[in-house]
Design a protein around this motif. Structure first.
Motif, short mmCIF file in Angstrom:
data_model
loop_
_atom_site.label_atom_id
_atom_site.label_comp_id
_atom_site.label_asym_id
_atom_site.label_seq_id
_atom_site.Cartn_x
_atom_site.Cartn_y
_atom_site.Cartn_z
N TRP A 116 0.83 -1.21 0.00
CA TRP A 116 0.00 0.00 0.00
C TRP A 116 0.86 1.25 0.00
O TRP A 116 0.50 2.27 -0.62
N LEU A 117 1.99 1.21 0.67
CA LEU A 117 2.90 2.35 0.61
C LEU A 117 3.40 2.57 -0.81
O LEU A 117 3.48 3.72 -1.28
N VAL A 119 1.90 1.74 -3.62
CA VAL A 119 0.80 2.24 -4.46
C VAL A 119 0.62 3.74 -4.25
O VAL A 119 0.50 4.53 -5.22
N VAL A 120 0.59 4.16 -3.00
CA VAL A 120 0.39 5.58 -2.70
C VAL A 120 1.57 6.42 -3.19
O VAL A 120 1.39 7.50 -3.76
N GLU A 121 2.77 5.91 -3.01
CA GLU A 121 3.94 6.69 -3.40
C GLU A 121 4.09 6.80 -4.91
O GLU A 121 4.50 7.85 -5.42
N ALA A 123 1.56 6.88 -6.91
CA ALA A 123 0.54 7.88 -7.26
C ALA A 123 1.03 9.29 -6.95
O ALA A 123 0.80 10.22 -7.73
N ILE A 124 1.72 9.47 -5.84
CA ILE A 124 2.25 10.79 -5.50
C ILE A 124 3.26 11.25 -6.54
O ILE A 124 3.20 12.39 -7.03
N TRP A 143 -3.55 18.38 -0.35
CA TRP A 143 -3.41 17.02 -0.90
C TRP A 143 -2.02 16.46 -0.62
O TRP A 143 -1.87 15.30 -0.21
N SER A 147 -1.11 13.19 1.75
CA SER A 147 -0.43 12.01 1.19
C SER A 147 0.83 11.67 1.97
O SER A 147 1.07 10.50 2.31
N PHE A 150 -0.05 10.18 5.33
CA PHE A 150 -0.44 8.78 5.21
C PHE A 150 0.79 7.88 5.13
O PHE A 150 0.85 6.83 5.78
N VAL A 151 1.78 8.29 4.34
CA VAL A 151 3.00 7.49 4.21
C VAL A 151 3.71 7.39 5.56
O VAL A 151 4.15 6.30 5.97
#
Length: 515
Positions: A116-117, A119-121, A123-124, A143, A147, A150-151
């Motif tokens: 999940w980290l 995926v988010v990173e 996207a960032i 935003w 983000s 969250f990380v």
């Protein structure tokens, strides 16, 4: 006395040929071009032996330069390109490693959080520029802060609150290391959580080497951000971090403690970047004689350089067992004892130690190097899975009989094979250092206008070249002394492992090793 001029060739970092000095080469093989690809993976010379030995860089001319003397932004750009090229190999290795059944609960939890980290990173990184151009400043800031928060929140479950963890060998954490004459420290690699470090890596190493061990944890923030931090740390080696301060404090206190006779540092993958930076700082802060009790062993070092003070320091052998060959290696060592083990298929070794040895001849990467390849063993019907650079890959290749629960039965140790000695590469590194020294002297000579200053420059240049020639002869002597010997006859790391991997006196001849 005549002045010695060193013929040189123009060098570039991406050139397809290496610098050579023809009149110093011992044979025509040294004059052959040494091509290097433009991708991240360096071209390692082919060999029929599972282990190839390259002696430590001597550099008597002091021609190599530290990374801080080169443009940082240029280094960062090169690292980002190389990391992008080896991402498939890195993800494959991490995915295979997470499938292991050892401490499955921790590995499964780490895998989910890392996924999940990532995926988010991703996207960032993909959206940060378009959103910055399209959204109002306040909206974009909200935003971006959400983000990053969250990380940091998710990665806190991986990193915990501790940086230094001590293990007494039973698998349990301890607040203080046991008092003994030796201090052992381990620095883990990329994407390693604090739980995995304390429950898997440290107990395994403590039982293998039979010493309490201290682990220095490098925080992980997800694979994409970890790779970016790796490139940043390689390009800016003096950049401070909590892990570096903790490692420096541990090593400095141990080296200055007169009751401690030996300080051993183990580093895997990206952890070698932290060790290399700390070693450079210690070399400037501590007397050279205190550094002689320091031993460093890396597995797939991802560091760009490994700098130690140049010069000779008398240093004892790790042990004098009956199985060791007298005179296998020279006794004169520069500061600490350093050994590097690297698989040719390890992606972090490809961008680190293998690139420094086979491509970037102008960097100072000190320490004996053992380049390892796949080798067949009976349990795999003549085929060995491609090593991915994990700590378990290296330990199972070096000490399989001491890790029967982790390795395939019947696999021989790579240290039992007769090594191949890469004399050509050792000579090219020394010749490149001499050439670099000559270039520095020529450039400094242009700034001198008086005949007196020019004469002084000529004299010092000659002395520097002669010192480089002495280093070249020392490297050649080290190669000759190690020819025909097994890895365990040269490596000090084998002296620290007892049990199944200790060679009996009757088995102490190099020709008894597998071939």
């Amino acid at each position: 006395m005549p002045f010695i001029t060193v013929p040189t060739t123009r060098r570039t970092r991406d050139a397809s040929q290496s610098p050579t000095v023809s009149w110093l080469s011992r044979s025509s093989s040294s004059d052959s071009s040494f091509s290097s690809p433009r991708v991240a993976s360096p071209r390692v010379p082919s060999s029929t032996t599972p282990v190839t030995y390259i002696p430590s860089l001597i550099d008597g001319a002091c021609g190599t330069l530290p990374a801080e003397q080169r443009p940082a932004l240029s280094l960062l750009s090169e690292d980002l390109k190389e990391i992008w090229a080896i991402i498939p190999q890195i993800t494959t290795g991490l995915r295979r490693n997470w499938r292991s059944n050892y401490d499955l609960v921790i590995r499964l939890r780490d895998f989910v959080l890392q996924f999940w980290l990532s995926v988010v990173e991703v996207a960032i990184l993909a959206l940060v520029v378009p959103l910055w151009m399209m959204l109002p400043g306040v909206v974009f800031l909200v935003w971006f802060c959400f983000s990053i928060s969250f990380v940091l929140a998710v990665s806190s479950f991986l990193n915990g609150t501790e940086v230094v963890v001590n293990c007494d060998g039973s698998g349990s954490r301890t607040m203080e290391p046991d008092i003994e004459e030796q201090r052992w420290v381990f620095v883990g690699g990329i994407t390693t959580s604090i739980d995995r470090l304390s429950r898997e890596s440290l107990p395994l190493l403590s039982k293998l080497f039979m010493h309490p061990i201290t682990g220095v944890h490098t925080p992980t923030f997800g694979l994409p951000f970890d790779l970016l931090l790796l490139a940043f740390r390689r390009s800016f080696p003096s950049f401070p971090s909590e892990s570096k301060r903790a490692l420096y404090s541990e090593l400095r206190g141990s080296l200055l403690d007169s009751s401690i006779s030996r300080v051993v540092v183990l580093a895997q993958g990206t952890g070698a970047v932290l060790v290399a930076s700390t070693l450079s700082r210690l070399s400037a802060d501590i007397q050279a004689e205190k550094l002689t009790k320091l031993e460093i062993y890396t597995f797939g070092a991802a560091s760009r350089e490994f700098v130690v003070p140049l010069g000779k320091t008398k240093k004892r052998r790790a042990s004098t067992g009956a199985s060791r060959h007298d005179g296998a290696v020279a006794e004169d060592r520069c500061g600490p004892r350093i050994e590097h083990f690297a698989f040719v298929s390890d992606p972090f070794a490809q961008m680190g130690i293998l690139r420094a040895v086979y491509r970037d001849f102008d960097v100072r990467f000190c320490g004996d190097i053992f380049v390892m390849r796949n080798h067949p063993h009976p349990s795999s019907q003549g085929h060995l899975d491609r090593p991915t650079g994990q700590l378990s890959d290296y330990l199972c290749a070096l000490f399989p009989t001491s890790l029967l629960g982790c390795c395939d039965p019947g696999r021989p140790s790579l240290l039992d094979y007769v090594m191949g000695v890469d004399r050509d590469t050792a000579e090219k590194r020394e010749l490149a250092a001499i050439e670099s020294y000559a270039e520095i002297k020529r450039s400094s000579r242009k700034n001198r206008r008086s005949w007196t200053g020019l004469g002084a420059t000529v004299g010092s240049s000659k002395n520097g070249v002669m010192d480089g020639l002495v280093g070249l002869q020392m490297a050649r002597k080290s190669c000759r002394n190690c020819e025909g010997h097994r890895g365990r006859d040269v490596s000090w790391l084998a002296d620290h492992v007892r049990g199944g991997d200790m060679i009996r006196e009757s088995e102490g001849r190099p020709e008894d090793a597998p071939s």
